[in-house]
Write a protein that holds these residues in place. Structure first.
Motif, PDB file in Angstrom:
ATOM      1  N   PRO A 121       1.706 -15.473 -41.051  1.00  0.00           N
ATOM      2  CA  PRO A 121       1.500 -15.773 -40.136  1.00  0.00           C
ATOM      3  C   PRO A 121       1.979 -15.840 -38.698  1.00  0.00           C
ATOM      4  O   PRO A 121       1.619 -15.932 -37.761  1.00  0.00           O
ATOM      5  CB  PRO A 121       2.115 -17.598 -41.022  1.00  0.00           C
ATOM      6  N   GLY A 122       2.918 -14.928 -38.889  1.00  0.00           N
ATOM      7  CA  GLY A 122       3.469 -14.434 -37.419  1.00  0.00           C
ATOM      8  C   GLY A 122       4.185 -15.727 -36.707  1.00  0.00           C
ATOM      9  O   GLY A 122       4.492 -17.010 -36.861  1.00  0.00           O
ATOM     10  N   LEU A 123       3.795 -14.946 -35.112  1.00  0.00           N
ATOM     11  CA  LEU A 123       4.281 -16.121 -34.079  1.00  0.00           C
ATOM     12  C   LEU A 123       3.904 -15.632 -33.101  1.00  0.00           C
ATOM     13  O   LEU A 123       3.850 -15.904 -31.640  1.00  0.00           O
ATOM     14  CB  LEU A 123       6.002 -15.508 -33.635  1.00  0.00           C
TER      15      LEU A 123
ATOM     16  N   ALA B 292       9.088  -9.746 -40.542  1.00  0.00           N
ATOM     17  CA  ALA B 292       8.870  -8.685 -40.728  1.00  0.00           C
ATOM     18  C   ALA B 292       7.640  -8.968 -42.001  1.00  0.00           C
ATOM     19  O   ALA B 292       6.991  -9.683 -42.413  1.00  0.00           O
ATOM     20  CB  ALA B 292       9.786  -7.687 -41.797  1.00  0.00           C
ATOM     21  N   ALA B 293       7.167  -7.964 -42.012  1.00  0.00           N
ATOM     22  CA  ALA B 293       5.405  -7.605 -42.692  1.00  0.00           C
ATOM     23  C   ALA B 293       5.825  -6.736 -43.922  1.00  0.00           C
ATOM     24  O   ALA B 293       6.174  -5.998 -43.723  1.00  0.00           O
ATOM     25  CB  ALA B 293       3.901  -7.325 -42.159  1.00  0.00           C
ATOM     26  N   PRO B 294       5.118  -7.200 -45.283  1.00  0.00           N
ATOM     27  CA  PRO B 294       5.391  -6.004 -46.427  1.00  0.00           C
ATOM     28  C   PRO B 294       4.955  -5.175 -45.722  1.00  0.00           C
ATOM     29  O   PRO B 294       5.736  -3.614 -46.244  1.00  0.00           O
ATOM     30  CB  PRO B 294       5.063  -6.452 -47.315  1.00  0.00           C
ATOM     31  N   GLU B 295       4.073  -4.592 -45.144  1.00  0.00           N
ATOM     32  CA  GLU B 295       2.941  -3.337 -44.971  1.00  0.00           C
ATOM     33  C   GLU B 295       4.678  -2.348 -44.205  1.00  0.00           C
ATOM     34  O   GLU B 295       4.813  -1.453 -44.436  1.00  0.00           O
ATOM     35  CB  GLU B 295       1.862  -3.072 -44.046  1.00  0.00           C
ATOM     36  N   GLY B 296       5.233  -3.516 -43.252  1.00  0.00           N
ATOM     37  CA  GLY B 296       6.765  -2.649 -42.253  1.00  0.00           C
ATOM     38  C   GLY B 296       7.465  -1.910 -43.668  1.00  0.00           C
ATOM     39  O   GLY B 296       8.146  -1.211 -42.994  1.00  0.00           O
TER      40      GLY B 296
ATOM     41  N   ARG C 293       1.291 -10.662 -44.723  1.00  0.00           N
ATOM     42  CA  ARG C 293       0.751  -9.399 -44.483  1.00  0.00           C
ATOM     43  C   ARG C 293       0.559  -8.974 -43.323  1.00  0.00           C
ATOM     44  O   ARG C 293       0.365 -10.269 -42.158  1.00  0.00           O
ATOM     45  CB  ARG C 293      -0.926  -9.613 -45.340  1.00  0.00           C
ATOM     46  N   LEU C 294      -0.442  -7.781 -42.286  1.00  0.00           N
ATOM     47  CA  LEU C 294      -0.713  -7.517 -41.720  1.00  0.00           C
ATOM     48  C   LEU C 294      -2.801  -8.071 -41.424  1.00  0.00           C
ATOM     49  O   LEU C 294      -3.321  -7.915 -42.471  1.00  0.00           O
ATOM     50  CB  LEU C 294      -0.991  -6.380 -41.220  1.00  0.00           C
ATOM     51  N   ASN C 295      -2.694  -8.555 -40.207  1.00  0.00           N
ATOM     52  CA  ASN C 295      -4.538  -9.497 -40.357  1.00  0.00           C
ATOM     53  C   ASN C 295      -4.778  -7.280 -40.579  1.00  0.00           C
ATOM     54  O   ASN C 295      -4.335  -6.567 -40.119  1.00  0.00           O
ATOM     55  CB  ASN C 295      -4.948  -9.629 -39.156  1.00  0.00           C
TER      56      ASN C 295
ATOM     57  N   MET D 261       9.680  -7.985 -34.450  1.00  0.00           N
ATOM     58  CA  MET D 261       8.594  -8.295 -34.876  1.00  0.00           C
ATOM     59  C   MET D 261       8.295  -6.460 -36.018  1.00  0.00           C
ATOM     60  O   MET D 261       8.014  -5.242 -34.823  1.00  0.00           O
ATOM     61  CB  MET D 261       7.176  -8.231 -34.919  1.00  0.00           C
ATOM     62  N   LEU D 262       8.695  -6.646 -37.286  1.00  0.00           N
ATOM     63  CA  LEU D 262       7.979  -5.518 -37.689  1.00  0.00           C
ATOM     64  C   LEU D 262       6.682  -5.183 -38.607  1.00  0.00           C
ATOM     65  O   LEU D 262       7.046  -6.143 -39.676  1.00  0.00           O
ATOM     66  CB  LEU D 262       9.399  -5.443 -38.953  1.00  0.00           C
ATOM     67  N   ALA D 263       5.823  -4.926 -37.452  1.00  0.00           N
ATOM     68  CA  ALA D 263       4.299  -4.594 -38.310  1.00  0.00           C
ATOM     69  C   ALA D 263       3.639  -3.864 -39.428  1.00  0.00           C
ATOM     70  O   ALA D 263       4.277  -3.915 -40.052  1.00  0.00           O
ATOM     71  CB  ALA D 263       3.660  -5.699 -37.038  1.00  0.00           C
ATOM     72  N   THR D 264       3.860  -3.117 -38.429  1.00  0.00           N
ATOM     73  CA  THR D 264       3.378  -1.979 -39.500  1.00  0.00           C
ATOM     74  C   THR D 264       4.292  -0.990 -39.575  1.00  0.00           C
ATOM     75  O   THR D 264       4.377   0.222 -40.091  1.00  0.00           O
ATOM     76  CB  THR D 264       1.795  -0.563 -38.627  1.00  0.00           C
TER      77      THR D 264
END
Length: 208
Positions: free
Chosen positions: A193-195, A159-163, A184-186, A130-133
């Motif tokens: 939506p992630g996993l 990946a999230a756009p923010e990361g 996105r990130l919450n 996971m690439l979050a922040t």
């Protein structure tokens, strides 16, 4: 430098991976399968050198990888991707970086580093599902660069756009490979939506 990976079988495994009721054994298997299918894309532009090969019939010229490969799973979730990469790159060395996220500040905290003595002449591939922040990934790459790594790439499953923005800003020289770019990130820094929490789901430590 973003490198999205598209493949219908990866898409199929990704849909299964995201399912809330996916059991640990299957989740772990899907992470390994997706990781293995990512390897050709992640390694497609590695440099090679000519090498002499003696076949049963005659001598010919082949190609060999120019640099050693070092795989670097970020503990602990990155270990879930390691086996998939090692299946196609069994000669790789393996380094480890422990990066824990502070759930209050969302900042990474390093607690472990173990790598080969020389990273300078290696192709170093950092693995984290996971690439979050982007904080842990960026900090891990910082640490690897301090230890001499120059030829780096980062591989994740979601990946999230923010990361991506963070990693592209902090390390524009490091390509980022991913089959899924989520929305996105919450407010807690988790991908939507992630996993879910990849580490918990890989190792069966999900808290109900």
């Amino acid at each position: 430098m973003n490198q999205p990976i598209q493949h219908p079988v990866i898409d199929d495994r990704m849909a299964r991976l995201r399912q809330r009721d996916c059991p640990t054994s299957q989740f772990r298997a899907y992470v390994q399968e997706i990781s293995q299918m990512m390897v050709p894309a992640v390694t497609a532009d590695l440099f090679t050198l000519p090498t002499q090969v003696e076949t049963p019939l005659e001598i010919t010229t082949g190609r060999k990888l120019e640099r050693e490969i070092v795989l670097v799973p970020i503990l602990r979730a990155g270990l879930g991707m390691l086996e998939g990469f090692l299946r196609l790159l069994p000669e790789s060395a393996v380094a480890h970086i422990g990066m824990a996220r502070n759930e209050d500040t969302l900042s990474p905290e390093s607690y472990y580093f173990n790598a080969p003595t020389s990273l300078t002449d290696a192709d170093v591939m950092v693995l984290d599902p996971m690439l979050a922040t982007g904080g842990s990934a960026s900090a891990a790459i910082d640490e690897l660069k301090k230890h001499g790594a120059k030829h780096l790439r980062f591989a994740c499953i979601v990946a999230a756009p923010e990361g991506l923005e963070r990693l592209n800003s902090d390390h524009p020289d490091v390509p980022v490979y991913y089959p899924a770019l989520d929305s996105r990130l919450n407010e807690h820094g988790y991908i939507l939506p992630g996993l879910g929490d990849a580490g918990d789901r890989i190792f069966g430590t999900v808290q109900e």
